[in-house]
Write a protein that holds these residues in place. Structure first.
Motif, PDB file in Angstrom:
ATOM      1  N   GLN A   1      44.340   8.067 -11.636  1.00  0.00           N
ATOM      2  CA  GLN A   1      45.708   7.960 -12.126  1.00  0.00           C
ATOM      3  C   GLN A   1      46.708   8.130 -10.985  1.00  0.00           C
ATOM      4  OE1 GLN A   1      46.547  10.804 -15.195  1.00  0.00           O
ATOM      5  NE2 GLN A   1      48.116   9.555 -16.132  1.00  0.00           N
ATOM      6  N   LEU A   2      47.713   7.267 -10.956  1.00  0.00           N
ATOM      7  CA  LEU A   2      48.718   7.321  -9.903  1.00  0.00           C
ATOM      8  C   LEU A   2      49.633   8.527 -10.086  1.00  0.00           C
ATOM      9  CD1 LEU A   2      49.849   3.584  -9.605  1.00  0.00           C
ATOM     10  CD2 LEU A   2      48.373   4.864  -8.041  1.00  0.00           C
ATOM     11  N   SER A   3      49.936   9.186  -8.968  1.00  0.00           N
ATOM     12  CA  SER A   3      50.840  10.332  -9.010  1.00  0.00           C
ATOM     13  C   SER A   3      52.299   9.911  -8.960  1.00  0.00           C
ATOM     14  CB  SER A   3      50.550  11.271  -7.839  1.00  0.00           C
ATOM     15  OG  SER A   3      50.748  10.603  -6.594  1.00  0.00           O
ATOM     16  N   GLY A   4      52.547   8.671  -8.572  1.00  0.00           N
ATOM     17  CA  GLY A   4      53.916   8.167  -8.494  1.00  0.00           C
ATOM     18  C   GLY A   4      53.907   6.655  -8.559  1.00  0.00           C
ATOM     19  N   PRO A   5      55.074   6.032  -8.666  1.00  0.00           N
ATOM     20  CA  PRO A   5      55.128   4.567  -8.768  1.00  0.00           C
ATOM     21  C   PRO A   5      54.784   3.887  -7.455  1.00  0.00           C
ATOM     22  CG  PRO A   5      57.330   5.485  -8.587  1.00  0.00           C
ATOM     23  CD  PRO A   5      56.408   6.652  -8.712  1.00  0.00           C
ATOM     24  N   LEU A   6      54.244   2.665  -7.535  1.00  0.00           N
ATOM     25  CA  LEU A   6      53.945   1.846  -6.360  1.00  0.00           C
ATOM     26  C   LEU A   6      54.591   0.481  -6.529  1.00  0.00           C
ATOM     27  CD1 LEU A   6      50.125   2.422  -5.614  1.00  0.00           C
ATOM     28  CD2 LEU A   6      52.079   3.336  -4.346  1.00  0.00           C
TER      29      LEU A   6
ATOM     30  N   LEU B   1      44.313   3.199 -12.555  1.00  0.00           N
ATOM     31  CA  LEU B   1      43.988   2.031 -11.746  1.00  0.00           C
ATOM     32  C   LEU B   1      42.822   1.235 -12.305  1.00  0.00           C
ATOM     33  CD1 LEU B   1      44.312   3.437  -8.118  1.00  0.00           C
ATOM     34  CD2 LEU B   1      45.827   1.799  -9.250  1.00  0.00           C
ATOM     35  N   GLY B   2      43.034  -0.075 -12.392  1.00  0.00           N
ATOM     36  CA  GLY B   2      41.977  -1.005 -12.757  1.00  0.00           C
ATOM     37  C   GLY B   2      41.746  -1.975 -11.623  1.00  0.00           C
ATOM     38  N   ALA B   3      40.685  -2.764 -11.710  1.00  0.00           N
ATOM     39  CA  ALA B   3      40.314  -3.671 -10.623  1.00  0.00           C
ATOM     40  C   ALA B   3      41.419  -4.671 -10.310  1.00  0.00           C
ATOM     41  CB  ALA B   3      39.024  -4.405 -10.989  1.00  0.00           C
ATOM     42  N   ALA B   4      42.144  -5.113 -11.320  1.00  0.00           N
ATOM     43  CA  ALA B   4      43.180  -6.126 -11.109  1.00  0.00           C
ATOM     44  C   ALA B   4      44.449  -5.555 -10.475  1.00  0.00           C
ATOM     45  CB  ALA B   4      43.526  -6.802 -12.435  1.00  0.00           C
ATOM     46  N   ASP B   5      44.494  -4.243 -10.288  1.00  0.00           N
ATOM     47  CA  ASP B   5      45.703  -3.614  -9.743  1.00  0.00           C
ATOM     48  C   ASP B   5      45.736  -3.613  -8.221  1.00  0.00           C
ATOM     49  OD1 ASP B   5      46.698  -2.946 -12.275  1.00  0.00           O
ATOM     50  OD2 ASP B   5      45.478  -1.126 -12.336  1.00  0.00           O
ATOM     51  N   LEU B   6      44.601  -3.915  -7.565  1.00  0.00           N
ATOM     52  CA  LEU B   6      44.510  -3.820  -6.114  1.00  0.00           C
ATOM     53  C   LEU B   6      44.043  -5.137  -5.512  1.00  0.00           C
ATOM     54  CD1 LEU B   6      42.618  -0.406  -5.919  1.00  0.00           C
ATOM     55  CD2 LEU B   6      45.091  -0.768  -5.798  1.00  0.00           C
ATOM     56  N   VAL B   7      44.593  -5.484  -4.351  1.00  0.00           N
ATOM     57  CA  VAL B   7      44.134  -6.660  -3.613  1.00  0.00           C
ATOM     58  C   VAL B   7      44.065  -6.305  -2.137  1.00  0.00           C
ATOM     59  CG1 VAL B   7      45.051  -8.361  -5.236  1.00  0.00           C
ATOM     60  CG2 VAL B   7      46.487  -7.540  -3.365  1.00  0.00           C
ATOM     61  N   ALA B   8      43.192  -7.000  -1.405  1.00  0.00           N
ATOM     62  CA  ALA B   8      43.108  -6.820   0.035  1.00  0.00           C
ATOM     63  C   ALA B   8      44.223  -7.602   0.704  1.00  0.00           C
ATOM     64  CB  ALA B   8      41.748  -7.301   0.547  1.00  0.00           C
ATOM     65  N   ALA B   9      44.787  -7.043   1.750  1.00  0.00           N
ATOM     66  CA  ALA B   9      45.874  -7.709   2.453  1.00  0.00           C
ATOM     67  C   ALA B   9      45.832  -7.320   3.926  1.00  0.00           C
ATOM     68  CB  ALA B   9      47.226  -7.341   1.841  1.00  0.00           C
ATOM     69  N   PRO B  10      46.198  -8.243   4.825  1.00  0.00           N
ATOM     70  CA  PRO B  10      46.222  -7.923   6.254  1.00  0.00           C
ATOM     71  C   PRO B  10      47.371  -6.977   6.573  1.00  0.00           C
ATOM     72  CG  PRO B  10      47.154 -10.100   5.886  1.00  0.00           C
ATOM     73  CD  PRO B  10      46.620  -9.638   4.552  1.00  0.00           C
ATOM     74  N   VAL B  11      47.070  -5.914   7.292  1.00  0.00           N
ATOM     75  CA  VAL B  11      48.080  -4.937   7.674  1.00  0.00           C
ATOM     76  C   VAL B  11      47.896  -4.601   9.149  1.00  0.00           C
ATOM     77  CG1 VAL B  11      49.009  -2.614   7.250  1.00  0.00           C
ATOM     78  CG2 VAL B  11      48.114  -3.957   5.345  1.00  0.00           C
ATOM     79  N   SER B  12      48.978  -4.531   9.880  1.00  0.00           N
ATOM     80  CA  SER B  12      48.897  -4.158  11.288  1.00  0.00           C
ATOM     81  C   SER B  12      48.265  -2.782  11.419  1.00  0.00           C
ATOM     82  CB  SER B  12      50.299  -4.132  11.902  1.00  0.00           C
ATOM     83  OG  SER B  12      50.283  -3.498  13.166  1.00  0.00           O
ATOM     84  N   PRO B  13      47.345  -2.607  12.370  1.00  0.00           N
ATOM     85  CA  PRO B  13      46.696  -1.298  12.556  1.00  0.00           C
ATOM     86  C   PRO B  13      47.703  -0.172  12.747  1.00  0.00           C
ATOM     87  CG  PRO B  13      45.598  -2.964  13.863  1.00  0.00           C
ATOM     88  CD  PRO B  13      46.840  -3.612  13.323  1.00  0.00           C
ATOM     89  N   HIS B  14      48.849  -0.488  13.341  1.00  0.00           N
ATOM     90  CA  HIS B  14      49.856   0.535  13.599  1.00  0.00           C
ATOM     91  C   HIS B  14      50.624   0.924  12.345  1.00  0.00           C
ATOM     92  CE1 HIS B  14      49.083  -0.056  17.853  1.00  0.00           C
ATOM     93  NE2 HIS B  14      49.327  -1.350  17.711  1.00  0.00           N
TER      94      HIS B  14
END
Length: 202
Positions: free
Chosen positions: A78-83, A13-26
């Protein structure tokens, strides 16, 4: 925090691999990565903008993204599986202790060296397998097949390794698979290759 784009198993994982996104609490899974303290620093300590909330999500309540750890603890793992793009990252998504998340109490990750490395091409993470030890006494003695463990989950295979990293150096992991096992099963599995030939039943 969610995947900014499709990520392959074994990706670091690098910084460009993740972004913040709104997700329902549920819809937030346990162990999800939260955007709090999510601004990672580059080598020159400049903030990395790839981790900022996407346009239109300013002011999203943090109750919708409550999680157990900050993203700065996850960068470089390191990712254990694909995303897939947009999938929420959790602690179970990473190689390491997270491989045993959700497993019964006392479960252990056990590496096995297989006698037939070609079997690895048939394995997938999470697949249940049985481990068989084939042994004999002397060159001409009868062969005995013993089931050391039944229906144990595959946690890791060399397919999750990268040329620049992984659980083991590339030259060492060609016949290695890691399975989840109970304490009693782990004792039977440890060093099994030194007692005979180790095979898997799929």
């Amino acid at each position: 925090m969610v995947a900014a784009h499709d990520l392959a198993a074994g990706h670091i994982l690098g910084a460009a691999d993740l972004v913040a996104a709104p997700v329902s609490p549920h819809m937030v899974p346990d162990g999800a990565l939260r955007p709090e303290s999510a601004t990672a620093l580059t080598e020159n300590n400049a903030p990395t903008t790839a981790l900022q909330p996407p346009a239109g999500t300013e002011g999203v309540s943090e109750t919708g993204v409550v999680a157990l750890a900050s993203s700065t603890d996850w960068l470089g793992n390191q990712l254990s599986g694909p995303l897939r793009r947009g999938e929420v990252l959790t602690d179970a998504s990473l190689l390491g202790s997270g491989l045993l998340i959700g497993a019964p109490a006392g479960s252990q990750a056990v590496p096995l060296r297989l006698s037939d490395p070609s079997t690895l091409a048939l394995l997938r993470q999470g697949q249940l397998v049985s481990v068989v030890l084939s042994s004999s006494q002397g060159m001409d003695g009868p062969v005995h097949n013993d089931v050391l463990a039944e229906s144990v989950p595959v946690l890791w295979t060399p397919a999750l390794a990268q040329e620049n990293g992984g659980l083991l150096p590339a030259q060492e992991n060609a016949a290695i698979v890691v399975v989840g096992a109970s304490a009693d099963q782990a004792v039977q599995l440890a060093g099994a290759i030194n007692r005979g030939k180790v095979f898997l039943i799929l």
